[in-house]
Scaffold this motif. Structure first.
Motif, PDB file in Angstrom:
ATOM      1  N   LEU A 198     -11.129  13.204  -3.615  1.00  0.00           N
ATOM      2  CA  LEU A 198     -10.914  11.864  -4.164  1.00  0.00           C
ATOM      3  C   LEU A 198     -10.580  11.920  -5.656  1.00  0.00           C
ATOM      4  O   LEU A 198      -9.770  11.129  -6.148  1.00  0.00           O
ATOM      5  CB  LEU A 198     -12.151  10.996  -3.936  1.00  0.00           C
ATOM      6  CG  LEU A 198     -12.465  10.677  -2.469  1.00  0.00           C
ATOM      7  CD1 LEU A 198     -13.744   9.869  -2.354  1.00  0.00           C
ATOM      8  CD2 LEU A 198     -11.309   9.930  -1.818  1.00  0.00           C
ATOM      9  N   ASN A 206      -7.030  12.868  -5.728  1.00  0.00           N
ATOM     10  CA  ASN A 206      -6.211  11.701  -5.403  1.00  0.00           C
ATOM     11  C   ASN A 206      -6.068  10.785  -6.613  1.00  0.00           C
ATOM     12  O   ASN A 206      -4.978  10.271  -6.896  1.00  0.00           O
ATOM     13  CB  ASN A 206      -6.842  10.938  -4.245  1.00  0.00           C
ATOM     14  CG  ASN A 206      -6.106   9.656  -3.911  1.00  0.00           C
ATOM     15  OD1 ASN A 206      -4.950   9.667  -3.516  1.00  0.00           O
ATOM     16  ND2 ASN A 206      -6.778   8.531  -4.085  1.00  0.00           N
ATOM     17  N   ALA A 257      -8.267   3.614  -5.238  1.00  0.00           N
ATOM     18  CA  ALA A 257      -8.862   4.936  -5.444  1.00  0.00           C
ATOM     19  C   ALA A 257     -10.266   4.818  -6.023  1.00  0.00           C
ATOM     20  O   ALA A 257     -11.189   5.528  -5.606  1.00  0.00           O
ATOM     21  CB  ALA A 257      -7.969   5.778  -6.362  1.00  0.00           C
ATOM     22  N   ILE A 307     -12.657   3.525  -3.175  1.00  0.00           N
ATOM     23  CA  ILE A 307     -13.067   4.523  -2.186  1.00  0.00           C
ATOM     24  C   ILE A 307     -13.987   5.569  -2.806  1.00  0.00           C
ATOM     25  O   ILE A 307     -14.862   6.122  -2.130  1.00  0.00           O
ATOM     26  CB  ILE A 307     -11.826   5.191  -1.539  1.00  0.00           C
ATOM     27  CG1 ILE A 307     -12.259   6.007  -0.313  1.00  0.00           C
ATOM     28  CG2 ILE A 307     -11.095   6.074  -2.518  1.00  0.00           C
ATOM     29  CD1 ILE A 307     -11.105   6.632   0.437  1.00  0.00           C
ATOM     30  N   ILE A 317     -11.626  12.065   4.920  1.00  0.00           N
ATOM     31  CA  ILE A 317     -11.255  11.605   3.581  1.00  0.00           C
ATOM     32  C   ILE A 317      -9.740  11.623   3.404  1.00  0.00           C
ATOM     33  O   ILE A 317      -9.142  10.677   2.862  1.00  0.00           O
ATOM     34  CB  ILE A 317     -11.936  12.468   2.499  1.00  0.00           C
ATOM     35  CG1 ILE A 317     -13.414  12.120   2.390  1.00  0.00           C
ATOM     36  CG2 ILE A 317     -11.259  12.282   1.138  1.00  0.00           C
ATOM     37  CD1 ILE A 317     -13.687  10.707   1.886  1.00  0.00           C
ATOM     38  N   THR A 369      -7.574   8.343   2.813  1.00  0.00           N
ATOM     39  CA  THR A 369      -6.696   8.262   1.642  1.00  0.00           C
ATOM     40  C   THR A 369      -5.265   7.953   2.055  1.00  0.00           C
ATOM     41  O   THR A 369      -4.568   7.159   1.404  1.00  0.00           O
ATOM     42  CB  THR A 369      -6.747   9.583   0.854  1.00  0.00           C
ATOM     43  OG1 THR A 369      -8.091   9.874   0.483  1.00  0.00           O
ATOM     44  CG2 THR A 369      -5.890   9.491  -0.403  1.00  0.00           C
ATOM     45  N   TYR A 370      -4.820   8.575   3.137  1.00  0.00           N
ATOM     46  CA  TYR A 370      -3.470   8.306   3.663  1.00  0.00           C
ATOM     47  C   TYR A 370      -3.320   6.825   4.026  1.00  0.00           C
ATOM     48  O   TYR A 370      -2.294   6.196   3.701  1.00  0.00           O
ATOM     49  CB  TYR A 370      -3.212   9.193   4.884  1.00  0.00           C
ATOM     50  CG  TYR A 370      -1.962   8.832   5.645  1.00  0.00           C
ATOM     51  CD1 TYR A 370      -0.696   9.175   5.164  1.00  0.00           C
ATOM     52  CD2 TYR A 370      -2.043   8.139   6.857  1.00  0.00           C
ATOM     53  CE1 TYR A 370       0.459   8.833   5.868  1.00  0.00           C
ATOM     54  CE2 TYR A 370      -0.902   7.793   7.561  1.00  0.00           C
ATOM     55  CZ  TYR A 370       0.346   8.140   7.065  1.00  0.00           C
ATOM     56  OH  TYR A 370       1.476   7.806   7.755  1.00  0.00           O
ATOM     57  N   LEU A 410      -4.960   4.331   2.763  1.00  0.00           N
ATOM     58  CA  LEU A 410      -4.910   3.561   1.527  1.00  0.00           C
ATOM     59  C   LEU A 410      -3.527   3.616   0.880  1.00  0.00           C
ATOM     60  O   LEU A 410      -3.058   2.608   0.335  1.00  0.00           O
ATOM     61  CB  LEU A 410      -5.970   4.071   0.548  1.00  0.00           C
ATOM     62  CG  LEU A 410      -7.428   3.805   0.925  1.00  0.00           C
ATOM     63  CD1 LEU A 410      -8.356   4.352  -0.151  1.00  0.00           C
ATOM     64  CD2 LEU A 410      -7.679   2.312   1.119  1.00  0.00           C
ATOM     65  N   TRP A 411      -2.874   4.770   0.935  1.00  0.00           N
ATOM     66  CA  TRP A 411      -1.523   4.884   0.387  1.00  0.00           C
ATOM     67  C   TRP A 411      -0.536   4.014   1.172  1.00  0.00           C
ATOM     68  O   TRP A 411       0.368   3.404   0.596  1.00  0.00           O
ATOM     69  CB  TRP A 411      -1.058   6.335   0.376  1.00  0.00           C
ATOM     70  CG  TRP A 411      -1.551   7.103  -0.814  1.00  0.00           C
ATOM     71  CD1 TRP A 411      -2.658   7.896  -0.899  1.00  0.00           C
ATOM     72  CD2 TRP A 411      -0.945   7.133  -2.120  1.00  0.00           C
ATOM     73  NE1 TRP A 411      -2.792   8.415  -2.156  1.00  0.00           N
ATOM     74  CE2 TRP A 411      -1.758   7.975  -2.927  1.00  0.00           C
ATOM     75  CE3 TRP A 411       0.179   6.544  -2.671  1.00  0.00           C
ATOM     76  CZ2 TRP A 411      -1.457   8.231  -4.270  1.00  0.00           C
ATOM     77  CZ3 TRP A 411       0.480   6.793  -4.018  1.00  0.00           C
ATOM     78  CH2 TRP A 411      -0.330   7.623  -4.791  1.00  0.00           C
TER      79      TRP A 411
END
Length: 315
Positions: free
Chosen positions: A62, A65, A114, A117, A141, A145-146, A148-149
């Protein structure tokens, strides 16, 4: 003749946001130094995490990221502004402007997602310390994250999707780069409806992520019972995140509060705060996580010690 009939075919925009700046070269040099520090510091963090298998953990993924987001966020606008201030290149093509608008808003949305999360990660780590690694695996995770993108890209795409459909009557931007409000004010339509639409989406993302982060902290502080030693560890873990959250949200809330109080900010003052929200957090974030994270800090000091030893042996 109506504005709709007076529309023009815009192939380039003229960036006029720095026209009233007294010392553009000095400001340009400062921005260039900050931008280079942002890219360098975040790149170092990314490389440390990628090449050190001991850092292949959810929290560091994270952090990695966030570093990617910071680089994208600052790189979306900084080169354009630095080019205007130092090289006098104050034009940008229509296509480049639309791309810049998308990338800028993508960076802004992803910065908040970001941080949200990361708050969720710390919440799970503290309230469920023994199940943490089974709940939040590296694979989960990465997948989260993917997602969220994808969500961030959807929100960011709304701005250019609105603007490209509208006719343009002006080719001069009053702002320092191509954000939604700047390009919208070059169109032939009344911008108020579209500005209000953008404000609703902005407030939704801003307040949703901020409230989520605040609730995460409240749950940790109210419901989690820890010993004094555990509280010190928890405080050190959360302080880094809290510093990053404060640096990002404070300028945004300052603008909102001043607007609600009826304080009229000049265009230059608003642009200054906006530039601060881009460069400030992106510069603070990597140093906070480098200096307050034991593993990364130890690795940096080890590398510096080796380099100094090599230099000393050559003297």
């Amino acid at each position: 003749m109506s504005l709709q009939n007076a529309s023009i075919n815009v192939t380039h925009f003229i960036i006029g946001g720095f026209d009233t700046v007294i010392r553009p070269e000095a400001i340009g040099v400062v921005m260039l130094i900050i931008y280079l520090l942002v890219v360098l510091a975040n790149t170092v963090n990314i490389l440390f995490i990628i090449f050190d298998k001991r850092l292949h953990k959810p929290m560091y993924l994270l952090v990695c990221n966030l570093a990617v987001v910071d680089i994208i966020y600052t790189s979306s606008t900084s080169p354009t502004m630095i080019g205007v201030l130092l090289a006098g290149v104050n034009t940008i093509s229509y296509v480049e402007c639309i791309i810049q608008m998308f990338v800028f808003h993508l960076g802004a949305v992803m910065e908040r997602l970001a941080l949200a999360i990361m708050a969720f990660d710390r919440l799970i780590a503290i309230i469920c310390p023994f199940q943490y690694h089974s709940y939040l695996t590296n694979t989960r995770i990465v997948f989260l994250t993917y997602i969220l993108w994808v969500v961030g890209s959807g929100f960011a795409a709304l701005a250019p999707a609105v603007v490209v459909r509208l006719p343009h009557c002006y080719s001069r931007l009053k702002y320092t780069f191509c954000d939604y409000a700047a390009v919208l004010r070059t169109t032939c339509v009344d911008p108020n409806y579209y500005l209000n639409l953008g404000a609703i989406i902005l407030f939704f993302i801003l307040f949703f992520t901020f409230i989520f982060i605040c609730l995460s902290y409240c749950v940790i502080l109210i419901f989690v019972k820890l010993s004094n030693n555990d509280k010190k560890k928890m405080g050190g873990t959360l302080l880094s995140h809290l510093i990053c959250v404060t640096c990002h949200y404070c300028p945004a809330f300052i603008i909102i509060v001043l607007t609600r109080l009826g304080v009229a900010l000049s265009l230059e003052e608003r642009q200054g705060l906006l530039i601060g929200t881009i460069l400030g957090p992106s510069l603070v974030n990597p140093f906070v996580y480098s200096l307050r994270t034991t593993e990364i800090k130890t690795k940096i000091f080890r590398i510096l010690k080796k380099r100094l030893a090599c230099i000393a042996s050559l003297l």
